[in-house]
Write a protein that holds these residues in place. Structure first.
Motif, mmCIF file in Angstrom:
data_model
loop_
_atom_site.group_PDB
_atom_site.id
_atom_site.type_symbol
_atom_site.label_atom_id
_atom_site.label_comp_id
_atom_site.label_asym_id
_atom_site.label_seq_id
_atom_site.Cartn_x
_atom_site.Cartn_y
_atom_site.Cartn_z
ATOM 1 N N PHE A 50 0.980 -1.191 0.083
ATOM 2 C CA PHE A 50 0.006 -0.058 -0.161
ATOM 3 C C PHE A 50 0.837 1.243 0.003
ATOM 4 N N THR A 51 2.006 1.321 0.897
ATOM 5 C CA THR A 51 2.622 2.438 0.736
ATOM 6 C C THR A 51 3.796 2.579 -0.293
ATOM 7 N N ALA A 98 -3.129 -0.464 -4.622
ATOM 8 C CA ALA A 98 -2.800 0.866 -4.100
ATOM 9 C C ALA A 98 -3.030 1.733 -5.079
ATOM 10 N N ASP A 114 -5.246 5.482 -4.227
ATOM 11 C CA ASP A 114 -4.318 6.392 -4.086
ATOM 12 C C ASP A 114 -5.027 7.829 -3.855
ATOM 13 N N PHE A 166 -5.644 7.558 -0.086
ATOM 14 C CA PHE A 166 -4.561 7.889 0.794
ATOM 15 C C PHE A 166 -4.272 9.413 0.794
ATOM 16 N N SER A 187 -1.265 6.313 3.404
ATOM 17 C CA SER A 187 -1.236 5.081 3.151
ATOM 18 C C SER A 187 -0.723 4.385 4.363
#
Length: 168
Positions: free
Chosen positions: A33-34, A69, A73, A76, A115
């Motif tokens: 995710f990051t 992800a 985004d 996040f 995230s």
């Protein structure tokens, strides 16, 4: 990719702990995710290697969550922006940004912070759900699944040969 799936199936069917697989999925989710090139991902990779989590589950979770992800985004970004824009936290963010260490960690980027916060919030849920799924698979589905005619036919396949030849 076939080898990765075969190793994951071998881990699911082995006597290894269900929590070890669940933690591998969680660590892969956080890293997926990051944004990839961040310091905290090096720490996550170090933890995954030091504690010997199942690398097949880790890599599979990382790949799936990396793809997801891109869709998340905007979420996040909005979470990270809301946290960074909070008026009461401005002195904290300013002092962190003034430090070279915290600038390298890059928590001042909205997507990185959002995230990471969302990943840590979702980590206990994913750990419990994946532990429950692995336990249920081992308890109920594994024996029934192996009796299916299609599974017995697939065991004569190249995929099963790769799966059967794996060690460890």
């Amino acid at each position: 990719m076939l080898t990765l799936l075969a190793r994951l199936l071998k881990a699911l069917n082995s006597e290894s702990g269900a929590w070890a697989l669940a933690i591998a999925f969680v660590l892969g989710m956080i890293m997926g995710f990051t944004p990839l090139w961040r310091v905290h991902n090096l720490v996550i990779l170090l933890v995954a290697l030091l504690f010997r989590v199942n690398l097949s589950g880790f890599i599979l979770s990382f790949v799936l969550c990396s793809g997801l992800a891109y869709l998340l985004d905007p979420v996040f970004h909005s979470i990270g922006f809301a946290i960074l824009a909070a008026e009461s936290w401005q002195p904290v963010w300013q002092s962190m940004y003034d430090s070279a260490f915290w600038r390298v960690v890059q928590f001042h980027h909205t997507i990185t912070l959002g995230s990471l916060v969302l990943s840590f919030a979702f980590a206990p849920i994913l750990a419990l759900v994946s532990f429950w799924i692995i336990s249920q698979y081992r308890r109920r589905i594994q024996a029934w699944f192996n009796k299916l005619k299609i599974v017995q036919a697939l065991k004569a396949n190249r995929f099963y040969t790769i799966y059967a030849n794996l060690r460890g």
